[in-house]
Design a protein around this motif. Sequence first.
Motif, PDB file in Angstrom:
ATOM      1  N   ARG A   1       0.827  -1.207   0.000  1.00  0.00           N
ATOM      2  CA  ARG A   1       0.000   0.000   0.000  1.00  0.00           C
ATOM      3  C   ARG A   1       0.859   1.254   0.000  1.00  0.00           C
ATOM      4  N   ALA A   2       2.064   1.162   0.547  1.00  0.00           N
ATOM      5  CA  ALA A   2       2.956   2.317   0.612  1.00  0.00           C
ATOM      6  C   ALA A   2       3.910   2.363  -0.581  1.00  0.00           C
ATOM      7  N   ALA A   3       3.729   1.441  -1.555  1.00  0.00           N
ATOM      8  CA  ALA A   3       4.694   1.305  -2.635  1.00  0.00           C
ATOM      9  C   ALA A   3       4.545   2.415  -3.670  1.00  0.00           C
ATOM     10  N   SER A   4       5.679   2.854  -4.213  1.00  0.00           N
ATOM     11  CA  SER A   4       5.701   3.757  -5.360  1.00  0.00           C
ATOM     12  C   SER A   4       6.795   3.272  -6.296  1.00  0.00           C
ATOM     13  N   PRO A   5       6.603   3.390  -7.620  1.00  0.00           N
ATOM     14  CA  PRO A   5       7.560   2.793  -8.562  1.00  0.00           C
ATOM     15  C   PRO A   5       8.925   3.472  -8.515  1.00  0.00           C
ATOM     16  N   LEU A   6       9.985   2.653  -8.499  1.00  0.00           N
ATOM     17  CA  LEU A   6      11.358   3.144  -8.525  1.00  0.00           C
ATOM     18  C   LEU A   6      11.978   2.962  -9.908  1.00  0.00           C
ATOM     19  N   PHE A   7      12.001   1.730 -10.393  1.00  0.00           N
ATOM     20  CA  PHE A   7      12.544   1.452 -11.715  1.00  0.00           C
ATOM     21  C   PHE A   7      12.016   0.107 -12.177  1.00  0.00           C
ATOM     22  N   SER A   8      12.188  -0.160 -13.467  1.00  0.00           N
ATOM     23  CA  SER A   8      11.779  -1.447 -14.025  1.00  0.00           C
ATOM     24  C   SER A   8      12.701  -1.791 -15.180  1.00  0.00           C
ATOM     25  N   PHE A   9      12.745  -3.074 -15.513  1.00  0.00           N
ATOM     26  CA  PHE A   9      13.442  -3.451 -16.732  1.00  0.00           C
ATOM     27  C   PHE A   9      12.714  -4.599 -17.413  1.00  0.00           C
ATOM     28  N   ASP A  10      12.845  -4.611 -18.737  1.00  0.00           N
ATOM     29  CA  ASP A  10      12.254  -5.643 -19.579  1.00  0.00           C
ATOM     30  C   ASP A  10      13.372  -6.292 -20.374  1.00  0.00           C
ATOM     31  N   ALA A  11      13.333  -7.617 -20.466  1.00  0.00           N
ATOM     32  CA  ALA A  11      14.325  -8.351 -21.238  1.00  0.00           C
ATOM     33  C   ALA A  11      13.622  -9.477 -21.985  1.00  0.00           C
ATOM     34  N   ASP A  12      13.542  -9.325 -23.301  1.00  0.00           N
ATOM     35  CA  ASP A  12      12.987 -10.381 -24.135  1.00  0.00           C
ATOM     36  C   ASP A  12      14.157 -11.179 -24.698  1.00  0.00           C
ATOM     37  N   LEU A  13      14.427 -12.314 -24.083  1.00  0.00           N
ATOM     38  CA  LEU A  13      15.588 -13.136 -24.433  1.00  0.00           C
ATOM     39  C   LEU A  13      15.206 -14.338 -25.293  1.00  0.00           C
ATOM     40  N   THR A  14      13.975 -14.344 -25.791  1.00  0.00           N
ATOM     41  CA  THR A  14      13.471 -15.466 -26.568  1.00  0.00           C
ATOM     42  C   THR A  14      14.326 -15.701 -27.816  1.00  0.00           C
ATOM     43  N   GLU A  15      14.808 -16.927 -27.970  1.00  0.00           N
ATOM     44  CA  GLU A  15      15.553 -17.393 -29.139  1.00  0.00           C
ATOM     45  C   GLU A  15      16.890 -16.683 -29.351  1.00  0.00           C
ATOM     46  N   LEU A  16      17.380 -15.952 -28.359  1.00  0.00           N
ATOM     47  CA  LEU A  16      18.704 -15.355 -28.488  1.00  0.00           C
ATOM     48  C   LEU A  16      19.778 -16.404 -28.210  1.00  0.00           C
ATOM     49  N   PRO A  17      20.915 -16.328 -28.887  1.00  0.00           N
ATOM     50  CA  PRO A  17      21.991 -17.288 -28.624  1.00  0.00           C
ATOM     51  C   PRO A  17      22.490 -17.163 -27.197  1.00  0.00           C
ATOM     52  N   ARG A  18      22.842 -18.289 -26.612  1.00  0.00           N
ATOM     53  CA  ARG A  18      23.359 -18.311 -25.247  1.00  0.00           C
ATOM     54  C   ARG A  18      24.357 -19.434 -25.112  1.00  0.00           C
ATOM     55  N   VAL A  19      25.161 -19.343 -24.058  1.00  0.00           N
ATOM     56  CA  VAL A  19      26.179 -20.353 -23.807  1.00  0.00           C
ATOM     57  C   VAL A  19      26.170 -20.661 -22.313  1.00  0.00           C
ATOM     58  N   PRO A  20      26.237 -21.940 -21.924  1.00  0.00           N
ATOM     59  CA  PRO A  20      26.328 -22.247 -20.492  1.00  0.00           C
ATOM     60  C   PRO A  20      27.695 -21.849 -19.959  1.00  0.00           C
ATOM     61  N   VAL A  21      27.716 -21.199 -18.785  1.00  0.00           N
ATOM     62  CA  VAL A  21      28.975 -20.705 -18.236  1.00  0.00           C
ATOM     63  C   VAL A  21      29.113 -21.128 -16.777  1.00  0.00           C
ATOM     64  N   ASN A  22      30.351 -21.390 -16.398  1.00  0.00           N
ATOM     65  CA  ASN A  22      30.694 -21.715 -15.013  1.00  0.00           C
ATOM     66  C   ASN A  22      31.253 -20.445 -14.369  1.00  0.00           C
ATOM     67  N   ASN A  23      30.359 -19.563 -13.933  1.00  0.00           N
ATOM     68  CA  ASN A  23      30.804 -18.273 -13.411  1.00  0.00           C
ATOM     69  C   ASN A  23      30.615 -18.131 -11.907  1.00  0.00           C
ATOM     70  N   THR A  24      30.334 -19.228 -11.211  1.00  0.00           N
ATOM     71  CA  THR A  24      30.223 -19.147  -9.757  1.00  0.00           C
ATOM     72  C   THR A  24      31.388 -19.920  -9.123  1.00  0.00           C
ATOM     73  N   PRO A  25      31.722 -19.653  -7.861  1.00  0.00           N
ATOM     74  CA  PRO A  25      31.002 -18.770  -6.952  1.00  0.00           C
ATOM     75  C   PRO A  25      31.096 -17.299  -7.350  1.00  0.00           C
ATOM     76  N   ILE A  26      29.977 -16.609  -7.159  1.00  0.00           N
ATOM     77  CA  ILE A  26      29.932 -15.166  -7.364  1.00  0.00           C
ATOM     78  C   ILE A  26      30.269 -14.505  -6.032  1.00  0.00           C
ATOM     79  N   THR A  27      31.301 -13.686  -6.024  1.00  0.00           N
ATOM     80  CA  THR A  27      31.718 -13.018  -4.790  1.00  0.00           C
ATOM     81  C   THR A  27      30.927 -11.729  -4.634  1.00  0.00           C
ATOM     82  N   GLY A  28      30.217 -11.612  -3.514  1.00  0.00           N
ATOM     83  CA  GLY A  28      29.484 -10.391  -3.202  1.00  0.00           C
ATOM     84  C   GLY A  28      30.236  -9.591  -2.155  1.00  0.00           C
TER      85      GLY A  28
END
Length: 286
Positions: A178-205
């Motif tokens: 009820r207290a929410a107001s929009p900050l930002f949004s993003f859209d990503a249409d990744l349908t049928e785009l080329p991709r490659v499996p990657v071993n990129n973890t562990p991800i250090t935060g």
Amino acid sequence: MTSDLTLPPVAAPYLLPFHYGALHNVGLDYLVAPGPVRKTLAEHHPDLTAADFGGRACVTLNYQLYFAQYPNGGGVTQEIEYSIVAHPTASADRLARLSYEEYARGHDQTKLLGIARLHVLCDNPLAIEAGTKLYGEPKYPASFEVTMPSLNGPGGESWHIACHQAANTPSGDGADRRAASPLFSFDADLTELPRVPVNNTPITGYGTDPDGRPLAGPMNVYQPYQYLPLATQTADRVRLTVHDASSPVGADLLTLIGDAPAAGAWTYQSPPVAAHNRPYYVPRMS
């Protein structure tokens, strides 16, 4: 250079490592001018240096929907991390010189190139407290409206993530929409785009605790991520919109990213563990 040989304390009642029961994740990387990134990083994490990818810095957004099982039940959490790809300044001599594409494919085996968090927006008060106390995350309440790929939905791979400012509910068990107001949004249409499996973890935060000490917390994901390089002709498949430029996260998004195109996307979705199938009719006695 100073080194603390002790481990950071684990605040009660938390236990580490924290185990995810399921994870659905989409990330977007932006290659941008390094000057504003270095300035912002120095303000938030002074012991870190922004990664240099051919004279560009990398800022990243990643949305997570995850489930965790506890002794007394389960919980679902959503959050977005807005971060700068960076490494400890004191460890710079251990890093190989990498291109962004090599980094995105997991070639940094030191795992020193991690995400220095600027803003972490989350809809679970328990996760906010844990992230803040355990990992020094700048984490605060938000709520989300999400459309994402699902085996229980139509085909395609379109993500729509809208993040709203929010407060905790009076009971403290969620975000008050009820207290929410929009900050930002993003859209990503990744349908049928080329991709490659990657071993990129562990991800250090990376985080910084209240005493100014830098913290690093690795996160393992036990299956490969899918990395999608976004060439010039496909970069328009991703759109970032800032709805509140006066908010801290909105101001940082405009300052660091602005209208830069996304350079890459990466996704992970936990595989299903069971399926409840279509019913069939049972013969009746005549």
